[in-house]
Structure formats: C-alpha cells, structure tokens
Motif scaffolding. Structure first.
Motif, short mmCIF file in Angstrom:
data_model
loop_
_atom_site.label_atom_id
_atom_site.label_comp_id
_atom_site.label_asym_id
_atom_site.label_seq_id
_atom_site.Cartn_x
_atom_site.Cartn_y
_atom_site.Cartn_z
N UNK A 287 41.29 31.01 45.57
CA UNK A 287 42.60 31.36 46.35
C UNK A 287 41.89 31.96 46.94
N UNK A 288 40.39 31.80 47.58
CA UNK A 288 39.00 32.50 49.07
C UNK A 288 39.69 33.67 49.02
N UNK A 289 39.36 34.35 47.76
CA UNK A 289 39.46 35.64 48.09
C UNK A 289 40.52 36.58 48.56
N UNK A 290 41.83 35.88 48.40
CA UNK A 290 43.02 36.21 49.15
C UNK A 290 43.02 38.21 48.24
N UNK A 291 43.81 38.66 48.30
CA UNK A 291 44.39 40.23 47.87
C UNK A 291 44.73 39.76 46.64
N UNK A 292 44.31 40.05 45.67
CA UNK A 292 45.03 39.94 44.18
C UNK A 292 46.03 40.83 43.75
N UNK A 293 47.31 40.72 43.16
CA UNK A 293 48.30 41.92 42.76
C UNK A 293 47.80 41.60 40.89
N UNK A 294 47.94 42.46 40.56
CA UNK A 294 48.02 42.08 39.14
C UNK A 294 49.37 42.98 37.80
#
Length: 425
Positions: A287-294
């Motif tokens: 995802x090209x370093x998009x902010x990741x919400x887990x």
C-alpha cells in the motif's frame, strides 16, 4: 499537483492547527506536509466538525489509539454511549468511532459529534443497511445512490473519517465465503457480499469510488479503506481473499492521493503471533506506506473476556513492524456490548501496546517516559511514578490501599529491594 494543492479544506485546516501538531508530535511543519503529500501520513479533521482537535496518523507521528462506541439493537441508550465517550477520552483515546446500528442514527451521531473534540469516524454502510432493515426490507436492497447520499450527508455533518470497504471484490468475497473456517466476519464485508450475491454485480463502493473521492475531498474526510475480508480466525490469516483485498486497497489509496484525498488502510484482525510482523510489513509495502489502522491484531482466538490483552500483544508487535494506528478491543469483544469499565480497559490496553511499540521503534518521547518512571522508582517517589504512568489515576488508586506515608509498598515492606540497596533512603 500535490494532494495539499488539490484539497483546499485540508490546507486551511493545517494552516490553523499545524503549529500545535508540530509541537505535540515533535515534527517540523515541512516534514508533516511532505508526508501528507506522499500519502504516508494523514491529518484527521473535517472543518465542519465544531470544536475539533485534528490528529496526525502515520509514523513517525506518535501512535494513535481509536475507541469504538455505539448503540446496538438491544441497547439504544444515547446517554450510556455519551458516558462511554467521556470514559474513552479520559482514558486517552485519540479518536472515536460511532458504530451505532440501532435507533435514530443521525440524531445519535449528531449528539456524539457535538460532544467529541477528537476526530470521529463512522461506517456509512451501517446507516444505509439499518434504514432498510427498519422498513422490514433486506439489508442489501439499497442502491449505490443510497450509499453516496449517506456518505455526503455524514461528511456535511462533520464526520472526520469513514470506513468504506472499497477494496472488497466479488471474487475475493466468494473465496472467503467458500474456503475459510470463519468465513466473513466484518459486518460491512458481509453486507456487501450479500449485496453482490443478490444483485449479481460488483461491490458498489468499488465501482463508485471516484464519486466517493469527490465527496471526501470537498470535506477533507479521510477514507479508512476497510478490511471487509480481514481474517476472523488465525487459521484464515494470510489467505488469498485477504491479500486480494490488500492489493486492491493499495491501488485505491494511491488513486485517492492522486485525487487529493487522504486515505488510511485497515489491517488484519486475527493473526498468529509469528505472522504479525510479516503481515504488517507486507501490507505497508503493498500500500506504498499508507497509514495502517489495525484491529489488534488478535494473536489467539481463545481469549474471550481477555481479547483486549490478545489485541495488545499483537498491537505492540504490529507497531514495531510499522503499524500507525491501533483500534482498541475490550474485554467484551466477541461476547456483548462493552460497558464503561470495558471501554476504559480497552483504551488502556491499546495505549500500553502503543507505548511498547514506540519504545521498540526508538521514539524519544516514549524513551523519556520510561526513563522518568525508572528515576521515580529508584527514589521511591510515588507522586512522580503516577505522573510518569500511562494511567496516573490507577497508580493513585492502587497506592491508596497502602499507607501513602510509607515509602515501600505493602508487597515488600521492610524487604524493599530499593531501600536495601540504597541506605540513604
């Protein structure tokens, strides 16, 4: 043309709030703006949300914690949800999601927005499906126009970020339904799968993605590209359905950035401990370093009543591998609607995970907090220990059981190791 140049609502928001954000995060203004333009950081904030304090998400900004609240068909008391909102904010949640699925959803959301200075997220699909269910119709009988109207209405009302399951494809949903142990566990994912089956078509959130981008850019609504096919069991983790969706989410996030819209990626649910680091790194790369919400990730499936702990274990490891944003789990997860004590416990568990992850990543602010606690413990300074703790109120409450005038705690008493090794104390 950069994202900021295309998104005037975001540019205006930053002009007002950037000095505070720089101070809170310890980051320079040019760095923040470039990270947002590159799509690796987002500023959660809809100018229509009155009294809002925007929040940055995306490392090296500090790790943020989200708390979910909202009504259910068996509990529709708005006053209780407002009490939970207060408890979550007091415990240190950085954002709130209103996941209400029963009652007058517009009125509920308005009350929560008016009482929430933190960015507020929603899942517009819930409101559309609930409207049909309330009329005795099938939850999947809505139209694409219904979805777009709801998204725009919520954006106009001031919602700051929205979960939209745009990356779920008909092909991947079929894989998940046919081959998984747990099938599809996402409410949004299940509704959209039902829609595709009933109407013999592709996901309307995917086919109408450009229209969604136009709405989001106008109000600076950050799109939280939802994981409708997240694994609901460790045995389903990392299957073809999950990765099909992740790849699509990466494409959609890049399209969003090019259109001037901020995007986050929602990450996995149940992931065995040995797979967490690999999954996080792979999702970030795809995802090209998009902010990741887990959500968690939960590292075991057999901890009902303690899933906030299972999620905190996975969350700490996820942060150290690159996750940016933790969605809390409460002790009520998989069992019932959380109460006040549950939401507080959930926020604190995720904050512990965030602190542990930040220490592992070498955050100066996290290391300073650890050092302050160590100094306070070495000098038996209970007030300083409380001040350094993630939950000062808990320290003071537990300490009140002992005589606060005594330097040592009741567990060790005269056997206190600190006093034994330091005659000056």
């Amino acid at each position: 043309m950069s994202l900021l140049m295309k998104n005037s609502a975001l540019s205006d928001l930053l002009e007002e709030h950037l000095p505070r954000l720089c101070e809170e995060e310890g980051l320079a203004a040019p760095f923040i703006k470039q990270a947002i333009d590159d799509g690796v950081m987002v500023c959660l904030g809809n100018p229509g949300h009155q009294g809002l304090r925007p929040v940055l998400v995306g490392q090296p900004a500090k790790i943020k914690v989200n708390a979910n609240i909202g009504t259910s068909p068996w509990c529709m008391r708005v006053d209780e949800e407002l009490n939970k909102l207060g408890a979550c904010l007091e415990a240190g949640a950085h954002t709130i999601m209103d996941l209400s699925i029963a009652g007058d959803l517009e009125a509920i959301r308005t009350v929560i927005l008016n009482n929430c200075p933190a960015p507020l997220g929603t899942v517009p699909l819930y409101a559309v499906a609930q409207r049909y269910l309330a009329q005795g119709k099938d939850a999947a009988d809505f139209t694409p126009d219904d979805l777009l109207r709801e998204i725009e209405a919520q954006a106009y009302a001031g919602v700051d970020f929205m979960t939209v399951h745009c990356g779920l494809t008909r092909r991947a949903a079929l894989w998940a339904a046919e081959h998984r142990k747990m099938g599809i566990v996402s409410r949004g994912g299940s509704i959209l799968t039902r829609y595709m089956q009933r109407h013999d078509c592709e996901n309307p959130l995917l086919t109408h993605y450009e229209a969604i981008l136009d709405i989001a850019r106008q109000y600076n609504v950050t799109l939280s590209l939802g994981d409708g096919l997240r694994p609901g069991a460790g045995l389903d983790s990392g299957d073809a359905a999950q990765w099909d969706e992740v790849i699509m989410l990466g494409r959609l996030a890049r399209q969003g950035v090019h259109a001037g819209v901020q995007c986050m990626i929602e990450g996995p649910g149940h992931v065995p401990l040995k797979e967490v680091e690999g999954q996080i790194r792979a999702i970030k790369k795809l995802t090209a370093g998009a902010p990741l919400y887990v959500l968690g990730p939960l590292v075991t499936d057999v901890s009902p009543g303690y899933d906030h702990i299972a999620g905190a274990i996975g969350g700490a490891l996820a942060v150290s591998a690159g996750a940016d944003f933790l969605c809390y789990l409460t002790p009520a997860e998989h069992l019932t609607l959380p109460n006040l004590e549950d939401v507080r416990a959930g926020v604190m568990a995720s904050r512990v995970a965030a602190q542990a992850g930040e220490v592992a990543c070498g955050y100066a602010s996290a290391a300073a907090r650890e050092e302050a606690m160590n100094a306070a413990r070495k000098s038996l300074n209970w007030g300083a220990m409380a001040a350094s703790a993630l939950d000062p109120a808990m320290v003071r409450a537990r300490r009140a059981v002992d005589d606060e005038k005594k330097e040592a705690c009741s567990m060790c008493g005269e056997f206190c190791a600190i006093k034994m090794a330091n005659p000056s104390l």
